[in-house]
Each structure stands twice: as structure tokens, then as C-alpha cells.
Design a protein around this motif. Structure first.
Motif, mmCIF file in Angstrom:
data_model
loop_
_atom_site.group_PDB
_atom_site.id
_atom_site.type_symbol
_atom_site.label_atom_id
_atom_site.label_comp_id
_atom_site.label_asym_id
_atom_site.label_seq_id
_atom_site.Cartn_x
_atom_site.Cartn_y
_atom_site.Cartn_z
ATOM 1 N N PRO A 100 0.785 -1.102 0.049
ATOM 2 C CA PRO A 100 -0.165 0.225 -0.089
ATOM 3 C C PRO A 100 0.762 1.219 0.049
ATOM 4 C CG PRO A 100 -0.067 -1.028 2.122
ATOM 5 C CD PRO A 100 0.742 -1.984 1.183
ATOM 6 N N ASN A 101 2.107 1.214 0.534
ATOM 7 C CA ASN A 101 2.840 2.303 0.556
ATOM 8 C C ASN A 101 4.003 2.191 -0.490
ATOM 9 O OD1 ASN A 101 4.493 4.568 1.294
ATOM 10 N ND2 ASN A 101 5.317 3.645 2.897
ATOM 11 N N LEU A 102 3.399 2.646 -1.696
ATOM 12 C CA LEU A 102 4.448 2.458 -2.789
ATOM 13 C C LEU A 102 4.896 3.830 -3.227
ATOM 14 C CD1 LEU A 102 4.775 0.304 -5.251
ATOM 15 C CD2 LEU A 102 2.974 1.590 -6.535
ATOM 16 N N ARG A 103 6.215 3.847 -2.718
ATOM 17 C CA ARG A 103 7.036 5.080 -2.849
ATOM 18 C C ARG A 103 7.849 4.970 -3.918
ATOM 19 N NH1 ARG A 103 8.754 2.785 1.559
ATOM 20 N NH2 ARG A 103 11.021 2.771 0.952
ATOM 21 N N GLN A 104 7.917 6.343 -4.608
ATOM 22 C CA GLN A 104 8.858 6.417 -5.937
ATOM 23 C C GLN A 104 10.499 6.579 -5.424
ATOM 24 O OE1 GLN A 104 7.399 6.209 -9.091
ATOM 25 N NE2 GLN A 104 5.585 5.628 -7.893
ATOM 26 N N ARG A 105 11.244 6.216 -6.373
ATOM 27 C CA ARG A 105 12.582 6.523 -6.056
ATOM 28 C C ARG A 105 13.357 7.076 -7.493
ATOM 29 N NH1 ARG A 105 16.967 1.833 -6.186
ATOM 30 N NH2 ARG A 105 18.413 3.239 -7.176
ATOM 31 N N GLU A 106 14.037 7.997 -7.158
ATOM 32 C CA GLU A 106 14.717 8.679 -8.296
ATOM 33 C C GLU A 106 15.577 7.654 -9.012
ATOM 34 O OE1 GLU A 106 16.998 12.634 -9.347
ATOM 35 O OE2 GLU A 106 15.766 12.545 -7.701
ATOM 36 N N GLY A 107 15.289 7.645 -10.565
ATOM 37 C CA GLY A 107 16.088 6.874 -11.328
ATOM 38 C C GLY A 107 15.944 5.363 -11.355
ATOM 39 N N VAL A 108 14.480 5.098 -10.791
ATOM 40 C CA VAL A 108 13.892 3.890 -10.837
ATOM 41 C C VAL A 108 12.502 3.870 -11.173
ATOM 42 C CG1 VAL A 108 13.418 1.694 -9.648
ATOM 43 C CG2 VAL A 108 15.605 2.946 -9.206
ATOM 44 N N ARG A 109 12.048 3.186 -12.230
ATOM 45 C CA ARG A 109 10.782 3.288 -12.605
ATOM 46 C C ARG A 109 9.827 2.173 -11.582
ATOM 47 N NH1 ARG A 109 7.883 0.745 -16.935
ATOM 48 N NH2 ARG A 109 10.083 0.006 -17.504
ATOM 49 N N VAL A 110 8.790 2.650 -11.057
ATOM 50 C CA VAL A 110 7.943 2.031 -10.113
ATOM 51 C C VAL A 110 6.676 1.820 -10.669
ATOM 52 C CG1 VAL A 110 6.927 2.022 -7.913
ATOM 53 C CG2 VAL A 110 9.385 2.874 -8.122
ATOM 54 N N VAL A 111 6.454 0.513 -10.858
ATOM 55 C CA VAL A 111 5.149 0.315 -11.606
ATOM 56 C C VAL A 111 4.311 -0.693 -10.476
ATOM 57 C CG1 VAL A 111 3.984 -1.211 -13.623
ATOM 58 C CG2 VAL A 111 6.319 0.049 -13.862
ATOM 59 N N GLY A 112 3.109 -0.003 -10.217
ATOM 60 C CA GLY A 112 2.199 -0.649 -9.349
ATOM 61 C C GLY A 112 1.009 -1.309 -9.936
ATOM 62 N N ILE A 113 0.578 -2.614 -9.892
ATOM 63 C CA ILE A 113 -0.643 -3.179 -10.337
ATOM 64 C C ILE A 113 -1.398 -3.824 -9.265
ATOM 65 C CG2 ILE A 113 0.076 -3.370 -12.698
ATOM 66 C CD1 ILE A 113 0.174 -6.149 -12.347
ATOM 67 N N PRO A 114 -2.776 -3.950 -9.050
ATOM 68 C CA PRO A 114 -3.522 -4.695 -7.949
ATOM 69 C C PRO A 114 -3.470 -6.105 -8.494
ATOM 70 C CG PRO A 114 -5.011 -3.453 -9.258
ATOM 71 C CD PRO A 114 -3.608 -3.056 -9.918
ATOM 72 N N SER A 115 -2.355 -6.719 -8.485
ATOM 73 C CA SER A 115 -2.284 -8.104 -9.089
ATOM 74 C C SER A 115 -3.232 -9.191 -8.137
ATOM 75 C CB SER A 115 -0.854 -8.683 -9.317
ATOM 76 O OG SER A 115 -0.057 -8.547 -7.985
ATOM 77 N N THR A 116 -3.234 -8.864 -6.838
ATOM 78 C CA THR A 116 -4.320 -9.912 -6.055
ATOM 79 C C THR A 116 -5.554 -9.790 -6.581
ATOM 80 O OG1 THR A 116 -2.732 -9.969 -4.281
ATOM 81 C CG2 THR A 116 -4.938 -10.582 -3.658
ATOM 82 N N THR A 117 -6.076 -8.344 -6.761
ATOM 83 C CA THR A 117 -7.473 -8.137 -7.131
ATOM 84 C C THR A 117 -7.758 -8.555 -8.702
ATOM 85 O OG1 THR A 117 -7.492 -6.191 -5.514
ATOM 86 C CG2 THR A 117 -9.009 -6.379 -7.330
#
Length: 177
Positions: A100-117
Motif C-alpha cells: 500500500p505504501n508504494l514510494r517512488q525512487r529517483e532513477g528507478v521506474r516504479v510500476v504498481g498493479i493490483p495483481s491480487t485483485t
């Protein structure tokens, strides 16, 4: 792609090692160099589990993955633990239902998907891990698309043959997410 280092991490029982096995079989089918290194706590379910996979065109010097190109995080503790280890220019794929706490990080692409749902809504309870493998493929194209299906066929045991189509369906959901 000359080399791709991946860490898949979550709780025991989430299918982290199976997901790593599917990715690894894809590399084997394509006759690539491969290292698959599972790591898990003594608990059968609920403990920590992670799997390091390196796919390469050249011989692999060490199975240890200390700065992965890709992190697949299936829970918040795994996301938090490996967030700062991902290589600059890398990607993090996370299940937003469990992170639930999907933080961003500089220089890294963060991709979130609700895979369980996504898995549960499709009647594929327990296949969030394979939805994430589909997303991993969509983000990295670590193998040819047909190789991914062939790898799934190798990984699903004959006694669970009925699960093969469900796993392939979960892959498609992840690819399209």
C-alpha cells in the motif's frame, strides 16, 4: 539484452519461488545462461521468501544479485527491503494490494498493479504471482512471448494440468495490466 538480474520477493506461500522458476525455464528454453537462487525462512507459509534470477548471454560469475535490474515485490516488507538496492535505470513491479505504501525512487521506474485483485476478480485466486510475471514480461520482454507459455507448460506439473490454462490466463492479465 546481455544480462538481466531480477529479485522476486514476498511471503512464503505467495508463489515467489514458482514465479522465479517460470522466468528461469523461459531462459533455459531459449538456451540462455541462467542462475536461479531461492532464499526462504524456515517457515512453510508466512515467512520471508525471495528468489534471485540472472539471465545472460554470457557466463554468469556469481548467483548473488545485490543490485537487481528488476524487483518484483509481492508485499510491503519486500518492497521496503529491496527498494534502495535496485540499479539506477531499473524497474520495480509491485502488487499494490499488498504494497500500500508504494514510494517512488529517483532513477528507478516504479510500476504498481493490483495483481491480487486482478487475479481474484478473474476467478484466479492465488495466481497474483503469475499476474506479476506477466507484468514483468510486459516491462522487460525477458524472453519471446511464445517461450513464456512454453515455460509455464514446463512448470505446471502434470498432476495439476487443469491449472495450466488458468496460469496462462493470469499471464495475459499481467501482460495487459
Amino acid at each position: 539484452m546481455s544480462e538481466l538480474q531480477i529479485v522476486l520477493a514476498g511471503f512464503g506461500g505467495q508463489g515467489v519461488l514458482f514465479a522465479g522458476k517460470v522466468v528461469s525455464y523461459a531462459a533455459l528454453i531459449e538456451d540462455r545462461e541462467l542462475s536461479w537462487l531461492p532464499s526462504y525462512g524456515p517457515e512453510m507459509r508466512g515467512g520471508t521468501a525471495n528468489c534471485s534470477v540472472t539471465i545472460s548471454d554470457d557466463p554468469i560469475g556469481s548467483p548473488l544479485v545485490t543490485t537487481p535490474d528488476v524487483l518484483v515485490a509481492m508485499n510491503q516488507p519486500s518492497f521496503d527491503k529491496f527498494l534502495d538496492e535496485v540499479r539506477e535505470g531499473g524497474v520495480i513491479i509491485a502488487d499494490t494490494d499488498m504494497v500500500p505504501n508504494l514510494r517512488q525512487r529517483e532513477g528507478v521506474r516504479v510500476v504498481g498493479i493490483p495483481s491480487t485483485t486482478l487475479a481474484e476478480d478473474a476467478g484466479l485466486k492465488g495466481l497474483s504471482n503469475i499476474v506479476l510475471v506477466g507484468k514483468l514480461w510486459a516491462e522487460t520482454h525477458f524472453c519471446a512471448r511464445e517461450t513464456l507459455d512454453a515455460a509455464m507448460g514446463k512448470c505446471v506439473p502434470a498432476k495439476k494440468a487443469a491449472m495450466l490454462e488458468k496460469n496462462k490466463q493470469a499471464l495475459e492479465i499481467g501482460i495487459g495490466a
